[in-house]
Write a protein that holds these residues in place. Structure first.
Motif, PDB file in Angstrom:
ATOM      1  N   THR A 202      28.282  51.806  25.154  1.00 56.27           N
ATOM      2  CA  THR A 202      27.864  52.487  26.382  1.00 56.27           C
ATOM      3  C   THR A 202      27.242  53.842  26.061  1.00 56.27           C
ATOM      4  OG1 THR A 202      29.890  51.552  27.286  1.00 56.27           O
ATOM      5  CG2 THR A 202      28.631  53.024  28.714  1.00 56.27           C
TER       6      THR A 202
ATOM      7  N   ASN B  14      28.623  56.420  35.978  1.00 55.52           N
ATOM      8  CA  ASN B  14      29.654  55.534  35.432  1.00 55.52           C
ATOM      9  C   ASN B  14      30.536  54.941  36.529  1.00 55.52           C
ATOM     10  OD1 ASN B  14      28.856  55.781  32.842  1.00 55.52           O
ATOM     11  ND2 ASN B  14      30.426  57.258  32.242  1.00 55.52           N
ATOM     12  N   THR B  17      28.630  52.196  38.278  1.00 54.80           N
ATOM     13  CA  THR B  17      28.610  50.996  37.442  1.00 54.80           C
ATOM     14  C   THR B  17      29.924  50.244  37.582  1.00 54.80           C
ATOM     15  OG1 THR B  17      27.401  52.357  35.870  1.00 54.80           O
ATOM     16  CG2 THR B  17      28.086  50.188  35.116  1.00 54.80           C
ATOM     17  N   THR B  18      31.027  50.988  37.586  1.00 54.06           N
ATOM     18  CA  THR B  18      32.340  50.363  37.682  1.00 54.06           C
ATOM     19  C   THR B  18      32.504  49.629  39.007  1.00 54.06           C
ATOM     20  OG1 THR B  18      33.200  52.174  36.341  1.00 54.06           O
ATOM     21  CG2 THR B  18      34.816  50.787  37.446  1.00 54.06           C
ATOM     22  N   VAL B  67      34.161  52.986  31.624  1.00 57.76           N
ATOM     23  CA  VAL B  67      33.696  51.808  32.344  1.00 57.76           C
ATOM     24  C   VAL B  67      34.312  50.581  31.670  1.00 57.76           C
ATOM     25  CG1 VAL B  67      31.671  50.468  32.991  1.00 57.76           C
ATOM     26  CG2 VAL B  67      31.538  52.957  32.902  1.00 57.76           C
TER      27      VAL B  67
END
Lengths: 325, 78
Positions: A202, B14, B17-18, B67
């Motif tokens: 990531t 983030n 995205t989660t 994540v």
């Protein structure tokens, strides 16, 4: 250690593509290939190692340690040191700040952590290693830790509690030196490994495009900007260079990891290293998005003081490096 | 029984995205669950998390500060 990359770049540029050595174009391309491979390799290694450290020593443990121990002045240094091994996402700065305050950790100590954590992060260290070598990286890390310590101590002295937003003041009043339990303590290395690898992916996905772009720009400059070009404009004698570089850097977001490769070329071409370090610290440590987030817990005045003190310390270290290096 | 999944985060990339990942996993595997985004910092702090995003399932913190992967989420949710 990196000879093999040099040879690989030689083969690609001179044998593979068939360019002749010594031309600007070939030089620039060689520089790009060599630097990209070396930097990405080091970046992967450093990000992975930091991930391992962090898996065994997560932020919760840092908080518990700082909350539990009174260190008679050393806590600023410790908080700053912890900042090195803890990765930092500016979006976590608010919960982190509150969590520290809640745990009875003094404001200055929290600030020390808040300065060093983004300043000496895994991506910056990885890039630094690749671009400037081990010695400069060591200097950068040590000065980063000292800078965080110093900023924290100064900020504590200013008694800034009154400048917190009202609800944070309430949290402060109810704060206590408690310990928060955290899950994931008893994971096996195999379980951790998967998670860490995921994290590495990531992080790299986020920065690699910028880094490559930076190296590409650096490559072009490397081949075309004449040696000593910047000495004329940014010499050590120019006392305004360091503050100007720092103030210019603050509004830039830390995701400008692409800036580091460019700065390396600037140093190559005659920009003093202290000025360059001050600039990079300004980019990495302070950013406008972070300031916007912190507005939830701090008044604008407090953010101003916080940024002001850190900027001051960065300028100071810039001058220091120009004198001693 | 239906689960309550809370995703704590102040709205950073983030965190988004989660939320997307959790929604995906829940749909793909037909998990009965209610997904709630917790974006207010005061509510987030009720859970004592120091880093976001965090995933809370039935009031138990399962993941924080990163994540998660889809496999991981599936494991937590089933």
């Amino acid at each position: 250690m990196f000879d093999w990359i040099d040879r690989l770049a030689d083969r690609i540029v001179y044998d593979g593509i068939g360019m002749s050595s010594g031309t600007h174009m070939a030089d620039a391309l060689h520089f790009f290939i060599y630097d990209s491979i070396k930097i990405l390799l080091l970046l992967v290694i450093v990000v992975f190692l930091m991930g391992v450290v962090n898996s065994y020593f997560p932020i919760d443990r840092v908080r518990n340690y700082l909350s539990r121990n009174r260190l008679y002045g050393l806590e600023y240094f410790m908080a700053s040191l912890f900042g090195v091994v803890t990765p930092f996402c500016s979006c976590s700065s608010v919960p982190l700040f509150i969590g520290f305050v809640k745990g009875g950790i003094p404001l200055g100590v929290t600030f020390a952590f808040l300065v060093t954590s983004p300043l000496v992060n895994e991506v910056a260290v990885g890039l630094f290693l690749g671009l400037f070598g081990a010695k400069m990286t060591g200097i950068y890390v040590v000065s980063g830790v000292l800078l965080g310590t110093l900023s924290g101590m100064i900020l504590q002295r200013l008694h800034l509690e009154r400048l917190l937003t009202p609800w944070v003041k309430q949290v402060l009043e109810q704060s206590q030196r408690d310990q928060v339990a955290f899950t994931g303590e008893k994971q096996t290395f195999k379980q951790r490994f998967k998670v860490i690898l995921n994290e590495v992916k990531t992080i790299l996905k986020g920065v690699v495009p910028y880094v490559l772009l930076g190296i590409a720009i650096g490559g072009v400059m490397h081949g075309y900007v004449p040696e000593g070009f910047f000495e004329h404009y940014m010499s050590k004698d120019n006392i305004f260079a360091v503050p100007l570089a720092t103030i210019l850097a603050v509004p830039m977001y830390s995701n400008a990891s692409g800036i580091l490769p460019v700065v390396q070329v600037l140093v190559d071409k005659g920009v003093p290293i202290g000025t360059a370090i001050a600039f990079m610290m300004g980019v990495v440590a302070l950013s406008l998005p972070e300031a916007m987030l912190l507005k939830k817990v701090m008044t604008v005045r407090l953010i101003g003081v916080f940024f002001g003190v850190v900027t001051f310390c960065i300028i100071l270290s810039g001058y220091l490096f120009n004198v001693i290096l | 029984m239906s689960k309550v999944i809370k995703i704590l985060g102040t709205g950073c990339p983030n965190c988004k995205t989660t939320v997307a990942l959790v929604t995906e996993v829940v749909h793909e595997h037909h998990i009965e669950a209610e997904i709630i985004k917790v974006e207010d910092i005061m509510d987030i702090m009720q859970y004592n998390v120091l880093s976001t995003p965090a995933v809370v399932v039935d009031e138990e913190i399962k993941i924080k500060g990163r994540v998660p992967s889809k496999e991981e989420l599936l494991e937590i949710l089933s």
